[in-house]
Design a protein around this motif. Structure first.
Motif, PDB file in Angstrom:
ATOM      1  N   ASN A 283       0.815  -1.214   0.000  1.00  0.00           N
ATOM      2  CA  ASN A 283       0.000   0.000   0.000  1.00  0.00           C
ATOM      3  C   ASN A 283       0.849   1.265   0.000  1.00  0.00           C
ATOM      4  N   THR A 284       2.176   1.121   0.129  1.00  0.00           N
ATOM      5  CA  THR A 284       3.055   2.293   0.045  1.00  0.00           C
ATOM      6  C   THR A 284       3.823   2.358  -1.276  1.00  0.00           C
ATOM      7  N   THR A 285       3.648   1.364  -2.140  1.00  0.00           N
ATOM      8  CA  THR A 285       4.311   1.403  -3.448  1.00  0.00           C
ATOM      9  C   THR A 285       3.704   2.535  -4.273  1.00  0.00           C
ATOM     10  N   SER A 286       4.573   3.369  -4.865  1.00  0.00           N
ATOM     11  CA  SER A 286       4.081   4.462  -5.713  1.00  0.00           C
ATOM     12  C   SER A 286       4.377   4.143  -7.176  1.00  0.00           C
ATOM     13  N   PHE A 287       3.626   4.776  -8.063  1.00  0.00           N
ATOM     14  CA  PHE A 287       3.733   4.524  -9.505  1.00  0.00           C
ATOM     15  C   PHE A 287       3.760   5.859 -10.231  1.00  0.00           C
ATOM     16  N   SER A 288       4.550   5.934 -11.315  1.00  0.00           N
ATOM     17  CA  SER A 288       4.565   7.153 -12.123  1.00  0.00           C
ATOM     18  C   SER A 288       4.753   6.802 -13.591  1.00  0.00           C
ATOM     19  N   ASN A 289       4.306   7.728 -14.452  1.00  0.00           N
ATOM     20  CA  ASN A 289       4.517   7.540 -15.882  1.00  0.00           C
ATOM     21  C   ASN A 289       5.932   7.989 -16.236  1.00  0.00           C
ATOM     22  N   ARG A 290       6.252   7.988 -17.503  1.00  0.00           N
ATOM     23  CA  ARG A 290       7.617   8.315 -17.922  1.00  0.00           C
ATOM     24  C   ARG A 290       8.011   9.759 -17.636  1.00  0.00           C
ATOM     25  N   PHE A 291       7.010  10.605 -17.375  1.00  0.00           N
ATOM     26  CA  PHE A 291       7.282  12.012 -17.076  1.00  0.00           C
ATOM     27  C   PHE A 291       7.289  12.287 -15.574  1.00  0.00           C
ATOM     28  N   GLY A 292       7.029  11.250 -14.771  1.00  0.00           N
ATOM     29  CA  GLY A 292       7.044  11.395 -13.323  1.00  0.00           C
ATOM     30  C   GLY A 292       5.693  11.691 -12.704  1.00  0.00           C
ATOM     31  N   ALA A 293       4.644  11.814 -13.537  1.00  0.00           N
ATOM     32  CA  ALA A 293       3.303  12.074 -13.005  1.00  0.00           C
ATOM     33  C   ALA A 293       2.741  10.792 -12.381  1.00  0.00           C
ATOM     34  N   PRO A 294       2.031  10.907 -11.277  1.00  0.00           N
ATOM     35  CA  PRO A 294       1.477   9.719 -10.620  1.00  0.00           C
ATOM     36  C   PRO A 294       0.482   8.979 -11.506  1.00  0.00           C
ATOM     37  N   ILE A 295       0.529   7.663 -11.425  1.00  0.00           N
ATOM     38  CA  ILE A 295      -0.444   6.802 -12.100  1.00  0.00           C
ATOM     39  C   ILE A 295      -0.881   5.736 -11.102  1.00  0.00           C
ATOM     40  N   ARG A 296      -1.853   4.939 -11.493  1.00  0.00           N
ATOM     41  CA  ARG A 296      -2.340   3.852 -10.627  1.00  0.00           C
ATOM     42  C   ARG A 296      -1.698   2.525 -11.034  1.00  0.00           C
ATOM     43  N   PHE A 297      -1.673   1.598 -10.080  1.00  0.00           N
ATOM     44  CA  PHE A 297      -1.196   0.244 -10.342  1.00  0.00           C
ATOM     45  C   PHE A 297      -1.922  -0.344 -11.547  1.00  0.00           C
ATOM     46  N   SER A 298      -3.219  -0.060 -11.662  1.00  0.00           N
ATOM     47  CA  SER A 298      -4.032  -0.614 -12.748  1.00  0.00           C
ATOM     48  C   SER A 298      -3.620  -0.106 -14.126  1.00  0.00           C
ATOM     49  N   ALA A 299      -2.778   0.937 -14.191  1.00  0.00           N
ATOM     50  CA  ALA A 299      -2.321   1.466 -15.485  1.00  0.00           C
ATOM     51  C   ALA A 299      -1.185   0.632 -16.076  1.00  0.00           C
TER      52      ALA A 299
END
Length: 108
Positions: free
Chosen positions: A61-77
């Motif tokens: 629940n503390t794992t973070s996700f980001s796109n190639r530009f560093g913007a947050p995304i969801r695990f489901s992405a």
């Protein structure tokens, strides 16, 4: 000259500083996602230069996700076939494939 009506105030002590939280020892790995298990919260990646070199990353629940530009995304992405850079724990199980906890996953 100093004006005696306006004395220089004494130096104030430095206010107490809050210590930084301990940093988790981590390593970065890059790989291609080959499996995503949303029900059990893990992904498996492989080294693009060696398909036999796979790692299972546990998602917490503390794992973070980001796109190639560093913007947050969801695990489901995340999708199989995507290349990712994963910051993860230095500790791995001796299983095959090895397992470790992912702290941050970024699409690349």
């Amino acid at each position: 000259q100093r004006n005696p009506q306006f004395p220089i105030p004494p130096l104030l002590p430095i206010p107490p500083q809050r210590p930084l939280p301990p940093q988790r020892p981590s390593t970065e790995s890059t790989g291609r996602i080959v499996l995503i298990d949303f029900d059990n919260n893990y992904i498996v990646t492989e080294d693009p230069n060696n398909r036999n070199n796979q790692t299972r990353f546990l998602i917490t629940n503390t794992t973070s996700f980001s796109n190639r530009f560093g913007a947050p995304i969801r695990f489901s992405a995340l999708q199989p076939g995507q290349m990712v850079r994963i910051t993860h724990s230095n500790i791995q199980t001796p299983s095959i494939p090895p397992q470790t906890t992912a702290f941050h996953i970024q699409l690349i």
